[in-house]
Design a protein around this motif. Structure first.
Motif, mmCIF file in Angstrom:
data_model
loop_
_atom_site.group_PDB
_atom_site.id
_atom_site.type_symbol
_atom_site.label_atom_id
_atom_site.label_comp_id
_atom_site.label_asym_id
_atom_site.label_seq_id
_atom_site.Cartn_x
_atom_site.Cartn_y
_atom_site.Cartn_z
ATOM 1 N N HIS A 235 7.438 -9.266 8.903
ATOM 2 C CA HIS A 235 8.015 -10.298 9.785
ATOM 3 C C HIS A 235 9.236 -9.764 10.524
ATOM 4 O O HIS A 235 9.387 -9.963 11.738
ATOM 5 C CB HIS A 235 8.386 -11.517 8.936
ATOM 6 N N LEU A 236 10.109 -9.059 9.811
ATOM 7 C CA LEU A 236 11.295 -8.504 10.438
ATOM 8 C C LEU A 236 10.920 -7.438 11.465
ATOM 9 O O LEU A 236 11.516 -7.369 12.553
ATOM 10 C CB LEU A 236 12.223 -7.919 9.371
ATOM 11 N N LEU A 237 9.932 -6.614 11.130
ATOM 12 C CA LEU A 237 9.466 -5.589 12.063
ATOM 13 C C LEU A 237 8.977 -6.221 13.363
ATOM 14 O O LEU A 237 9.280 -5.734 14.468
ATOM 15 C CB LEU A 237 8.349 -4.766 11.418
ATOM 16 N N GLU A 238 8.225 -7.302 13.247
ATOM 17 C CA GLU A 238 7.722 -7.989 14.443
ATOM 18 C C GLU A 238 8.869 -8.569 15.274
ATOM 19 O O GLU A 238 8.817 -8.560 16.508
ATOM 20 C CB GLU A 238 6.743 -9.082 14.027
ATOM 21 N N LEU A 239 9.908 -9.038 14.605
ATOM 22 C CA LEU A 239 11.081 -9.552 15.334
ATOM 23 C C LEU A 239 11.816 -8.424 16.045
ATOM 24 O O LEU A 239 12.314 -8.597 17.164
ATOM 25 C CB LEU A 239 12.020 -10.276 14.371
ATOM 26 N N TRP A 240 11.928 -7.273 15.405
ATOM 27 C CA TRP A 240 12.557 -6.119 16.051
ATOM 28 C C TRP A 240 11.775 -5.697 17.294
ATOM 29 O O TRP A 240 12.348 -5.333 18.308
ATOM 30 C CB TRP A 240 12.645 -4.950 15.076
ATOM 31 N N LEU A 241 10.453 -5.747 17.212
ATOM 32 C CA LEU A 241 9.609 -5.324 18.322
ATOM 33 C C LEU A 241 9.642 -6.313 19.489
ATOM 34 O O LEU A 241 9.608 -5.919 20.645
ATOM 35 C CB LEU A 241 8.161 -5.164 17.854
ATOM 36 N N GLY A 242 9.662 -7.602 19.176
ATOM 37 C CA GLY A 242 9.541 -8.606 20.225
ATOM 38 C C GLY A 242 8.157 -8.546 20.842
ATOM 39 O O GLY A 242 7.148 -8.482 20.145
ATOM 40 N N GLU A 243 8.095 -8.509 22.172
ATOM 41 C CA GLU A 243 6.808 -8.468 22.873
ATOM 42 C C GLU A 243 6.268 -7.049 23.036
ATOM 43 O O GLU A 243 5.146 -6.864 23.491
ATOM 44 C CB GLU A 243 6.946 -9.116 24.259
ATOM 45 N N ARG A 244 7.062 -6.056 22.681
ATOM 46 C CA ARG A 244 6.628 -4.671 22.877
ATOM 47 C C ARG A 244 5.615 -4.241 21.812
ATOM 48 O O ARG A 244 5.515 -4.844 20.749
ATOM 49 C CB ARG A 244 7.837 -3.729 22.847
ATOM 50 N N GLN A 245 4.909 -3.154 22.103
ATOM 51 C CA GLN A 245 3.906 -2.626 21.178
ATOM 52 C C GLN A 245 4.132 -1.148 20.880
ATOM 53 O O GLN A 245 3.221 -0.456 20.435
ATOM 54 C CB GLN A 245 2.503 -2.835 21.758
ATOM 55 N N ASP A 246 5.335 -0.657 21.142
ATOM 56 C CA ASP A 246 5.622 0.759 20.896
ATOM 57 C C ASP A 246 5.913 0.971 19.414
ATOM 58 O O ASP A 246 7.057 1.157 18.985
ATOM 59 C CB ASP A 246 6.786 1.232 21.758
ATOM 60 N N LEU A 247 4.840 0.911 18.658
ATOM 61 C CA LEU A 247 4.914 0.998 17.198
ATOM 62 C C LEU A 247 3.907 2.022 16.706
ATOM 63 O O LEU A 247 2.743 2.008 17.107
ATOM 64 C CB LEU A 247 4.600 -0.376 16.584
ATOM 65 N N CYS A 248 4.367 2.919 15.851
ATOM 66 C CA CYS A 248 3.487 3.882 15.177
ATOM 67 C C CYS A 248 3.616 3.660 13.680
ATOM 68 O O CYS A 248 4.730 3.704 13.129
ATOM 69 C CB CYS A 248 3.878 5.314 15.532
ATOM 70 N N VAL A 249 2.513 3.391 13.000
ATOM 71 C CA VAL A 249 2.534 3.188 11.557
ATOM 72 C C VAL A 249 1.729 4.292 10.878
ATOM 73 O O VAL A 249 0.747 4.792 11.435
ATOM 74 C CB VAL A 249 1.986 1.800 11.160
ATOM 75 N N VAL A 250 2.161 4.657 9.694
ATOM 76 C CA VAL A 250 1.529 5.733 8.943
ATOM 77 C C VAL A 250 1.311 5.252 7.519
ATOM 78 O O VAL A 250 2.240 4.733 6.883
ATOM 79 C CB VAL A 250 2.423 6.994 8.904
ATOM 80 N N GLY A 251 0.095 5.412 7.010
ATOM 81 C CA GLY A 251 -0.130 4.959 5.644
ATOM 82 C C GLY A 251 -1.488 5.351 5.101
ATOM 83 O O GLY A 251 -2.331 5.919 5.795
ATOM 84 N N ASP A 252 -1.686 5.040 3.831
ATOM 85 C CA ASP A 252 -2.925 5.341 3.118
ATOM 86 C C ASP A 252 -3.186 4.200 2.147
ATOM 87 O O ASP A 252 -2.439 4.020 1.172
ATOM 88 C CB ASP A 252 -2.785 6.667 2.363
ATOM 89 N N ALA A 253 -4.218 3.414 2.399
ATOM 90 C CA ALA A 253 -4.518 2.261 1.549
ATOM 91 C C ALA A 253 -4.765 2.677 0.104
ATOM 92 O O ALA A 253 -4.503 1.908 -0.823
ATOM 93 C CB ALA A 253 -5.735 1.513 2.098
ATOM 94 N N SER A 254 -5.233 3.904 -0.121
ATOM 95 C CA SER A 254 -5.505 4.380 -1.481
ATOM 96 C C SER A 254 -4.237 4.639 -2.274
ATOM 97 O O SER A 254 -4.307 4.900 -3.479
ATOM 98 C CB SER A 254 -6.345 5.663 -1.431
ATOM 99 N N GLN A 255 -3.085 4.609 -1.603
ATOM 100 C CA GLN A 255 -1.818 4.819 -2.309
ATOM 101 C C GLN A 255 -0.967 3.547 -2.346
ATOM 102 O O GLN A 255 0.246 3.612 -2.507
ATOM 103 C CB GLN A 255 -1.050 5.966 -1.657
ATOM 104 N N THR A 256 -1.622 2.394 -2.241
ATOM 105 C CA THR A 256 -0.920 1.116 -2.399
ATOM 106 C C THR A 256 -0.733 0.861 -3.887
ATOM 107 O O THR A 256 -1.681 0.510 -4.591
ATOM 108 C CB THR A 256 -1.733 -0.035 -1.776
ATOM 109 N N ILE A 257 0.484 1.035 -4.381
ATOM 110 C CA ILE A 257 0.721 0.904 -5.826
ATOM 111 C C ILE A 257 1.871 -0.053 -6.139
ATOM 112 O O ILE A 257 2.343 -0.103 -7.273
ATOM 113 C CB ILE A 257 0.998 2.276 -6.482
ATOM 114 N N TYR A 258 2.291 -0.819 -5.127
ATOM 115 C CA TYR A 258 3.397 -1.751 -5.351
ATOM 116 C C TYR A 258 3.014 -3.183 -5.006
ATOM 117 O O TYR A 258 3.857 -3.980 -4.624
ATOM 118 C CB TYR A 258 4.628 -1.324 -4.544
ATOM 119 N N SER A 259 1.751 -3.526 -5.173
ATOM 120 C CA SER A 259 1.321 -4.904 -4.902
ATOM 121 C C SER A 259 2.062 -5.891 -5.790
ATOM 122 O O SER A 259 2.357 -7.016 -5.380
ATOM 123 C CB SER A 259 -0.185 -5.037 -5.117
#
Length: 579
Positions: A235-259
C-alpha cells in the motif's frame, strides 16, 4: 560512467537475460529471479545503466530492501559500478525519514519516540486487563499485533481471521489486548515500527502537498525480495508511486518464507495481471550451486505455483552428489556432523566455508557442543552481532581514538598501527590453543586484524576507522574463521561451499504446527532456501529419536521428512547410523 562506452561496459559481463533486465530501464518490470541467478547483479547493473544512459538522475531512484545489510550491499555494488547518490534503504528506513521530515509540518512538534520492543508495553496493557502473561506469550502477542497491522486488518477483521491463539487466551481477550496495547502506546506518545509505515501512508493519503513532494523526490523504484512484501508495504509503495508505473520488482515465489509475518507472494505472482504491459524477465541460470544440488532443489519445488526451473552451469570438477544420512539420535547426528566438519577442515576446507542449518534455535546447543568437542570454532548467526561484541566495540573505540590522534605526516603501515592497538587488548599473532571464551575473543580481534591486512595499499588509519563505522551502520559483519550455525530462516541471502542441513524429520521440517496445506508449502520453501545455500557440497540428515538410545518405535520415535523422499527416489542411509 556518463558516456555510451561506459554504458556498454556495464552490459558486457551480463548473460542474455540479465542484459534484457538491465536495458529495461522503464517500468513496469518484473524480474523472476531464482536462487543463485545473480538478481543483485541484474538490479544494480540496471540502475547503473539507467544512470549512465541518462534515463535516471541518481537522486530520483529509490531501491527498497528488507534488511539494512541488503541495502548496504546494494550501495556498495552501485559504488563499484561508479554510481552514487541512489537511495538504497529498507521500507522502514525510507518511511521513517519521510515521517521525521513531514511530522513537524503536518502534525506539529517533535515526532514521537519509536518503541524498541513491544514486550513491556504489552505487559502493561495486560495489567490494565488484570492479566499476567509469561514472556513466551508476550512474544506471541507481539507477533500477532505486528501481523494484524501489516495485514491492514481492523480489530473485527482480525477476530474473524481464525488465527491460532496463544494458550488460555480466547479471541475476545486477544482483541482487548490489541486495543489496550494501542491505548498504552498512545498515552505514552510512542510509535511502533508498523506505525511508522501506517503514519507515513496516512500523511501521503491525507495531505496532497506531502504526496506531491514525495513523488517529486523519487520517480523510479526498485523493490528487492518482492515476494516478502506485506499488504501494508505494498500500500505504501503504491502511494509513493502515485499514477506512475516506473517500478521494477525482483523476487522468487519459491523463497517466500515469511508468510507467518504477513508477507505475501501474491503481489509478485500477480504483477503481470496488475500491469498487463509489464516487461517480465525470468532469471533461471544458477551460478551458485553445482548441477546435483540444482537438480535436488528443482525436484523439491517441481510443480509448485510460481516455481522457476533452475539451470546449473557446467561443472568444471567432478560431481559431488548430495547425501542423506539417518542417525539414531540428535546427539549422534550432532557428533557425526561435527566429526565430518573437523575432517574437512583438517583436509584444507576453511571453517568459514561451512554452515550447519536447522529449523529451530534449540537445535543449536547440541551442534555447538559437538563442534566445540571436535575443536571447531563456531559463530551463531542470529546471536550477538559481530560489531556488538564487547571486545570489538572496545577495539573500534580505541582505533577511532588512535585515528583522531594520529599525526598527518606519519606514514606508518596500517597493519602495524592496528596490530599495536589490538595487542593492547590481548591479541597475539598466534591463536591460543584453548577453546572457549578466550579463543572466541581472539577470533573476534583477529577478524579485525584481517580486515586491516586486506585493506587497499595506502589506506590510512582514519580511512580504515571510517570504513569500520560504515560497516557498523550497514550491519555488514565481516567473515570470521568459524563454522556458521544458523536457522534456515536466518540463512536466507547467504551461501557457503559446504552446507549441512540437519534435523530433517517430520515435526521439525515440516514443523509440527504446520498443519495446513499452506503451512506445509511454506516449510517446503524454507527447505528449498536451505538447499540452495550450498555451492558444491550438500549433506542432509535426520535423527530417528531425540533420545540417545531410543530405537525404532520407541519413545520419541520420528519419521524422515516427507521432503527427503521427494528430493531423491530413495533415501540412502535409511538404516540409522550410530554416528
Amino acid at each position: 560512467m556518463s558516456s555510451a562506452v561506459g554504458a556498454d561496459e556495464l552490459l558486457a559481463g551480463l548473460d542474455d537475460d540479465q542484459r534484457v533486465a538491465a536495458r529495461a530501464t522503464h517500468g513496469p518490470v518484473c524480474l523472476l529471479a531464482g536462487a543463485g541467478t545473480g538478481k543483485t547483479t541484474a538490479i544494480t547493473h540496471r540502475i547503473a545503466y539507467g544512470v549512465a544512459t541518462g534515463v535516471y538522475a541518481p537522486n530520483r531512484v529509490m531501491a527498497l530492501t528488507f534488511t539494512a545489510r541488503a541495502a548496504a550491499e546494494l550501495r556498495a555494488r552501485l559504488k563499484r559500478l561508479g554510481t552514487t547518490g541512489v537511495s538504497a534503504r529498507t521500507f522502514h528506513a525510507s518511511a521513517l525519514s519521510q515521517l521525521g521530515f513531514f511530522w513537524p509540518q503536518v502534525i506539529g512538534g517533535v515526532m514521537p519516540r519509536i518503541v524498541d520492543s513491544k514486550g513491556r508495553l504489552i505487559a502493561h496493557a495486560a495489567e490494565t486487563l488484570r492479566l499476567k502473561l509469561d514472556t513466551a506469550t508476550l512474544r506471541d502477542l507481539a507477533a500477532e499485533i505486528e501481523w494484524r497491522k501489516v495485514s491492514r486488518l481492523s480489530y473485527e477483521q482480525y477476530a474473524a481471521a481464525g488465527r491460532p491463539l496463544p494458550t488460555r487466551l480466547d479471541i475476545d481477550i486477544m482483541v482487548a489486548l490489541h486495543r489496550a496495547y494501542e491505548d498504552v502506546k498512545d498515552e505514552r506518545r510512542q510509535l511502533d515500527f508498523e506505525d511508522v509505515l501506517l503514519a507515513t501512508a496516512g500523511m501521503i493519503e491525507m495531505e496532497p502537498r506531502v504526496a506531491q513532494q514525495v513523488r517529486e523526490q523519487y520517480r523510479f523504484f526498485v523493490v528487492d525480495e518482492y515476494q516478502d512484501v506485506s499488504p501494508l508495504q505494498q500500500h505504501l509503495l503504491e502511494l509513493w508511486l502515485g499514477e506512475r508505473q516506473d517500478l521494477c520488482v525482483v523476487g522468487d515465489a519459491s523463497q517466500t518464507i515469511y508468510s507467518f509475518a504477513g508477507a505475501s507472494s501474491k503481489y509478485l505472482l500477480g504483477f503481470s495481471s496488475h500491469y498487463p504491459d509489464a516487461t517480465v524477465v525470468r532469471l533461471e541460470r544458477n551460478y551458485r550451486s553445482s548441477p546435483p544440488i540444482v537438480e535436488t532443489a528443482n525436484r523439491l519445488m517441481k510443480g509448485r505455483p510460481g516455481a522457476l526451473t533452475l539451470h546449473a552451469e557446467p561443472e568444471p570438477v567432478s560431481r559431488e552428489e548430495p547425501t542423506v544420512t539417518a542417525y539414531r539420535s540428535d546427539m549422534a547426528e550432532a557428533r557425526a556432523v561435527a566429526d565430518a566438519i573437523a575432517g574437512r577442515i583438517a583436509s584444507g576446507t576453511r571453517a568459514q566455508d561451512i554452515a550447519v542449518l536447522y529449523r529451530v534455535n534449540v537445535q543449536a546447543a547440541a551442534l555447538e557442543a559437538a563442534l566445540g568437542d571436535a575443536g571447531v570454532s563456531v559463530q551463531l548467526r542470529g546471536g550477538t552481532r559481530f560489531f556488538e561484541l564487547p571486545e570489538v566495540k572496545q577495539a573500534l573505540m580505541m582505533l577511532k581514538g588512535a585515528a583522531v590522534g594520529a599525526s598527518e605526516g606519519v606514514a606508518e603501515p596500517l597493519f602495524k598501527t592496528v596490530s599495536d592497538v589490538l595487542r593492547s587488548l590481548g591479541w597475539t599473532q598466534h591463536a591460543p590453543e584453548m577453546r572457549g571464551a578466550v579463543r572466541d575473543r581472539w577470533e573476534s580481534l583477529n577478524t579485525l586484524m584481517g580486515l586491516a591486512e586486506d585493506a587497499p595499499r595506502g589506506t590510512t588509519l582514519r580511512q580504515f576507522s571510517d570504513e569500520l563505522a560504515e560497516r557498523v551502520a550497514g550491519q555488514h559483519d565481516p567473515t570470521m574463521n568459524a563454522v556458521t550455525l544458523s536457522t534456515l530462516h536466518a540463512a536466507k541471502g547467504l551461501e557457503w561451499p559446504v552446507v549441512y542441513v540437519v534435523g530433517l524429520s517430520e515435526g521439525l521440517v515440516p514443523i509440527s504446527y504446520a498443519t495446513t496445506e499452506a503451512g506445509v508449502d511454506e516449510e517446503r520453501r524454507l527447505l528449498y532456501v536451505g538447499v540452495t545455500r550450498a555451492r558444491r557440497s550438500l549433506h542432509l540428515s535426520w535423527a530417528q529419536s531425540s533420545q540417545q538410545r531410543s530405537g525404532s518405535g520407541g519413545p520419541g520415535s520420528r519419521e524422515p521428512s516427507r521432503f527427503l523422499a521427494e528430493m531423491r527416489s530413495r533415501i540412502p542411509g535409511a538404516a540409522p547410523s550410530d554416528g
